[in-house]
Motif scaffolding. Structure first.
Motif, short mmCIF file in Angstrom:
data_model
loop_
_atom_site.label_atom_id
_atom_site.label_comp_id
_atom_site.label_asym_id
_atom_site.label_seq_id
_atom_site.Cartn_x
_atom_site.Cartn_y
_atom_site.Cartn_z
N THR A 215 -94.47 -49.11 2.86
CA THR A 215 -94.00 -48.04 2.26
C THR A 215 -94.81 -46.70 1.21
OG1 THR A 215 -91.93 -48.55 2.16
CG2 THR A 215 -91.83 -46.26 1.02
N ALA A 216 -95.44 -47.48 0.56
CA ALA A 216 -96.18 -47.10 -0.54
C ALA A 216 -97.44 -46.47 0.25
CB ALA A 216 -96.02 -47.66 -1.20
N PHE A 217 -97.90 -47.31 1.23
CA PHE A 217 -99.34 -47.00 1.97
C PHE A 217 -98.89 -45.69 2.97
CE2 PHE A 217 -101.94 -47.27 5.89
CZ PHE A 217 -102.69 -47.31 5.50
N TYR A 218 -97.47 -45.83 3.28
CA TYR A 218 -97.70 -44.42 4.32
C TYR A 218 -97.54 -43.36 3.48
CZ TYR A 218 -93.51 -41.61 6.70
OH TYR A 218 -93.08 -40.79 7.61
N SER A 220 -98.62 -42.38 0.97
CA SER A 220 -100.08 -41.96 -0.23
C SER A 220 -101.03 -41.56 1.35
CB SER A 220 -100.67 -43.80 -1.00
OG SER A 220 -101.11 -44.56 0.73
N ARG A 221 -100.76 -41.84 2.40
CA ARG A 221 -101.19 -40.63 3.52
C ARG A 221 -100.55 -40.44 4.25
NH1 ARG A 221 -103.43 -44.77 1.16
NH2 ARG A 221 -105.47 -46.23 1.78
N LEU A 222 -99.45 -39.97 3.82
CA LEU A 222 -98.46 -38.21 4.61
C LEU A 222 -99.88 -37.94 4.68
CD1 LEU A 222 -95.41 -38.30 2.45
CD2 LEU A 222 -95.73 -38.58 5.53
N GLN A 223 -100.94 -37.43 4.15
CA GLN A 223 -101.43 -35.15 4.02
C GLN A 223 -102.34 -36.17 6.12
OE1 GLN A 223 -101.14 -33.13 3.20
NE2 GLN A 223 -102.63 -31.76 4.59
N GLN A 224 -102.85 -37.59 5.61
CA GLN A 224 -103.60 -37.50 6.89
C GLN A 224 -102.64 -37.97 8.05
OE1 GLN A 224 -104.21 -38.57 4.20
NE2 GLN A 224 -105.82 -40.56 3.66
N LEU A 225 -101.09 -38.03 7.76
CA LEU A 225 -100.01 -38.24 8.93
C LEU A 225 -99.84 -37.55 9.73
CD1 LEU A 225 -98.62 -41.82 7.13
CD2 LEU A 225 -100.30 -41.67 9.84
N GLN A 226 -100.40 -36.12 9.61
CA GLN A 226 -99.58 -35.24 9.79
C GLN A 226 -100.05 -34.83 11.21
OE1 GLN A 226 -96.58 -32.81 8.14
NE2 GLN A 226 -97.65 -34.04 6.93
N MET A 227 -99.29 -34.08 12.16
CA MET A 227 -99.26 -34.59 13.57
C MET A 227 -99.26 -33.24 13.51
SD MET A 227 -100.08 -36.90 14.99
CE MET A 227 -99.79 -37.06 16.91
N PRO A 228 -100.17 -32.01 14.84
CA PRO A 228 -99.40 -30.59 15.74
C PRO A 228 -98.46 -30.65 16.27
CG PRO A 228 -100.48 -31.90 16.65
CD PRO A 228 -100.56 -32.68 15.56
N GLU A 229 -97.24 -29.64 16.53
CA GLU A 229 -95.93 -29.30 16.91
C GLU A 229 -96.71 -30.15 18.92
OE1 GLU A 229 -94.11 -25.64 19.33
OE2 GLU A 229 -94.15 -25.81 16.93
N PRO A 473 -94.64 -38.48 11.14
CA PRO A 473 -94.46 -39.28 12.67
C PRO A 473 -93.55 -39.84 11.47
CG PRO A 473 -96.00 -40.37 13.49
CD PRO A 473 -96.35 -39.08 11.91
N PRO A 474 -91.75 -40.68 11.29
CA PRO A 474 -90.91 -41.09 10.59
C PRO A 474 -91.47 -42.58 9.98
CG PRO A 474 -89.72 -40.51 12.15
CD PRO A 474 -91.45 -40.13 13.29
N LEU A 475 -91.38 -42.70 9.62
CA LEU A 475 -91.51 -44.64 9.03
C LEU A 475 -91.31 -45.20 9.66
CD1 LEU A 475 -92.79 -46.31 6.56
CD2 LEU A 475 -91.49 -46.25 6.01
N GLU A 476 -90.08 -45.56 9.79
CA GLU A 476 -90.31 -46.70 10.66
C GLU A 476 -90.01 -46.77 12.64
OE1 GLU A 476 -87.74 -49.36 10.16
OE2 GLU A 476 -88.20 -48.55 8.29
N GLU A 481 -97.89 -50.30 13.29
CA GLU A 481 -99.43 -50.06 13.13
C GLU A 481 -99.99 -49.03 12.05
OE1 GLU A 481 -96.97 -48.07 14.52
OE2 GLU A 481 -97.30 -47.54 17.18
N LEU A 482 -99.19 -49.27 10.59
CA LEU A 482 -99.27 -48.48 9.23
C LEU A 482 -99.69 -50.46 9.02
CD1 LEU A 482 -97.07 -46.39 8.31
CD2 LEU A 482 -98.78 -45.86 9.11
N ALA A 483 -99.03 -51.37 9.47
CA ALA A 483 -99.08 -52.69 8.53
C ALA A 483 -100.52 -53.45 9.47
CB ALA A 483 -98.19 -53.58 9.42
N GLN A 484 -100.80 -52.70 10.72
CA GLN A 484 -102.05 -53.14 10.71
C GLN A 484 -102.93 -52.70 9.89
OE1 GLN A 484 -102.39 -52.33 14.68
NE2 GLN A 484 -100.79 -53.86 15.66
#
Length: 642
Positions: A215-218, A220-229, A473-476, A481-484
């Motif tokens: 959750t903490a990793f997610y 901290s990476r929200l900006q990089q995880l942004q996806m376009p429509e 995308p939602p954390l769940e 992939e986030l764990a890897q």
């Protein structure tokens, strides 16, 4: 939409609007289009400038060159502007214009004779029969490329002036011997080094991440995880090629095509002859007698103030003067006419070869006519089905059901971005710009477009099936992939720490072999390396750069990839053999001379832009290409780029 537009263009309202539009251009001109941008100049440099129309014409040539270099791939003007390639061309054109303006200011200008001589050498302007420069071919090629004679002559003049200046500027220049000697000595220098690799085998692997870690990793990476429509759609395509096999040839219709096209199918009679024109009947009769007496048309023309015109296998319609044409096509091979009164003077004709015209038989052109018939019928079917489909969609009928009634195939597309990109490397829709735009113009899932044009006689309609909003995308959904990624980052950090520890031990005085042994890492010797062989050895560039960038007995570390770090030691540096270095310096001196000459040319052009106070107007350039500038506010207050 297509149906409505077709109907509108046939109406008196559309025709009236076109008349008013043409009249407004005639009265006000096109300058108002660029009025908000301070004129229609794209580049200003000293006494020279490049207008919006000139820039647009050059840009079309630039696009054509791009297409030829990229195996026919074409991009729209919007795509060129979005990628910034218009700015690249704008700067290149500014360099040329500024340098030409500077040459003008210092008086470097070729003579008219030199310009004409250079143009006469261009193969594109040669007559295919005579193999010589031909004025008519010259003008035809210029018209095809939307260029005037003056524009070409100015470009040739600038090229000659530039060549003359740089030839003089670097005449006799050679790179200093010390430059070549230094390069040769550095290239042939040999180095011995030793390395060992630190990786995940040298660390204690971290425990799997907890839910709190992920959750903490997610977060901290929200900006990089942004996806376009992403939008997914279904498409129906109306392609003439899909109808070809289902069309039966109507022989009566093909025969009618033959009858209708007979005039265009006929090969006209062509003739080669020499025409000598003059202004009086007396001179014409004298010229006729002279040619009949054995003189050449050129000799007779010179003696009686005539002008020689040669026609090489031309039809009667190619002779400008109808009266002379009629007389010429009444003569026999080798015959010399008397004085012929034309519309603008008199002429004498000596007839050469005659090629009789021919009318092809129905059987000889049947295959081509049948092919044309099938294509026309396919195009008619496309037009009919696309209109029927369009009417049905506008009437509120179901997209899939309508397609099924017409025997059309509905294809479900991959989810795509607004640029046509997908996660599937085999599905890239960016080259179908009208299709992508139509999908992103639809208001919501379930809505369908009207029939739109795709190009090359094809049409399409799309229905928007689903919209995935932009955002992370939602954390769940991506927890695995986030764990890897979390684990990979932790491992990389621990490997880096272990490599840093090993390097610190070396710097404190421990032997290279002892440190490597403590990590169970085998030492790999790299002996006799030189810069020339490194390029062929496959040695990682980062490692080679570190070996050749350090000093003897220096320790270093360099990442090879995310989980492998090389720890190394420069064992020895062996200077180049003097004889080999001397031989190489002699060989590369010419290359270094050319490189420095190119640098001189580049520096001179850059300085010229400053001296003549070059100014660029990129928004004017964008508007000239028919593209809306990215920021409308900059149109009113456009800044000059230098």
């Amino acid at each position: 939409m297509i149906t409505l537009f077709r109907e509108f263009t046939k109406s008196w309202v559309f025709k009236g609007l076109m008349v008013l539009l043409v009249a407004s251009f005639a009265i006000f001109g096109l300058r108002d289009v660029f009025g908000k941008m301070g004129g229609d100049k794209v580049i200003e440099a000293g006494d020279r400038s490049v207008s919006a129309n000139e820039f647009k014409a050059k840009f079309e040539q630039y696009k054509q060159g791009y297409s030829e270099q990229n195996q026919g791939q074409t991009l729209s003007n919007d795509e060129f502007v979005e990628s910034g390639q218009h700015l690249q061309m704008l700067n290149e054109l500014a360099d040329q214009t500024a340098f030409a303006a500077w040459l003008d200011s210092i008086g470097v200008k070729p003579s008219a004779k030199m310009i004409v001589a250079e143009i006469a050498k261009i193969p594109a302007f040669f007559n295919s029969v005579t193999g010589r420069f031909d004025k008519d071919t010259y003008r035809m090629m210029l018209a095809r490329n939307q260029m005037t004679e003056k524009q070409l002559e100015d470009e040739i003049a600038d090229q000659i002036a530039s060549q003359q200046y740089f030839t003089a500027a670097v005449a006799g220049f050679k790179a200093p011997r010390i430059y070549a000697a230094s390069q040769a000595a550095m290239t042939l220098q040999n180095r011995d080094a030793s390395i060992f690799v630190v990786n995940e085998k040298n660390i204690t692997m971290p425990a799997a991440p907890t839910d709190a870690d992920i959750t903490a990793f997610y977060n901290s990476r929200l900006q990089q995880l942004q996806m376009p429509e992403l939008r997914q759609a279904s498409v129906v395509r109306f392609d003439p090629n899909d109808y070809l096999k289902s069309i039966t040839i109507d022989e009566a219709a093909v025969r009618k095509m033959y009858d209708d096209r007979l005039k265009t199918l006929v090969t006209p009679e062509t003739r080669s002859f020499v025409q000598v024109t003059t202004q009086s009947a007396g001179d014409a009769n004298a010229i006729s007698d002279a040619i009949k007496g054995g003189q050449t048309p050129e000799q007779a023309a010179k003696a009686h103030k005539g002008q020689v015109i040669t026609y090489d296998q031309k039809p009667q319609t190619a002779v400008p003067d109808a009266k002379i044409a009629a007389a010429a096509f009444g003569l026999k091979t080798g015959e010399v006419s008397g004085a012929i009164q034309g519309e603008l003077g008199y002429a004498v004709i000596r007839m050469g070869d005659i090629k009789t015209g021919a009318t092809p038989s129905y059987e000889s052109v049947h295959a081509k006519l049948a092919q044309d018939y099938v294509k026309e019928q396919a195009a008619n079917r496309v037009n009919k089905d696309s209109n029927t489909f369009s009417d049905a969609i506008r009437a509120g009928k179901d997209f899939n059901a309508t397609a099924k009634e017409l025997g059309l195939t509905v294809v479900k597309l991959e989810p795509m971005t607004a640029q046509g990109q997908t996660n599937n490397p085999q599905a890239n829709y960016s080259k179908f710009a009208p299709l992508v735009k139509a999908i992103y113009d639809l208001p919501s899932a379930g809505s369908a477009s009207d029939v739109e044009e795709l190009g090359e006689g094809q049409y399409f309609a799309v229905r928007l099936d689903a919209v995935k909003p932009a955002g992370a995308p939602p954390l769940e959904q991506i927890k695995g992939e986030l764990a890897q990624y979390w684990m990979a980052e932790k491992v990389a950090g621990l490997v880096q720490a272990k490599a840093d520890e090993a390097l610190a031990r070396l710097k404190k005085g421990e032997s290279f072999a002892a440190v490597a042994a403590s990590l169970n890492a085998p030492v790999k010797p790299l002996n006799g390396l030189n810069r020339a062989m490194v390029q062929q050895s496959g040695l990682p560039q980062a490692l080679a750069g570190r070996i050749f960038g350090g000093e003897a007995n220096e320790n270093f570390s360099v990442p090879l990839n995310q989980v492998n770090i090389a720890v190394g030691h420069i064992d020895a540096i062996h200077q180049a053999d003097a004889q080999q270095a001397n031989a190489m310096s002699t060989a590369i001196r010419g290359q270094m001379t050319q490189s420095i000459q190119r640098d001189i040319a580049l520096t001179t052009r850059n300085d010229a832009r400053t001296v003549v106070k070059t100014q660029l107007y990129p928004n004017t350039a964008v508007v000239a290409l028919g593209v809306t500038p990215p920021d409308p506010k900059t149109i009113k207050t456009e800044k000059k780029l230098k």
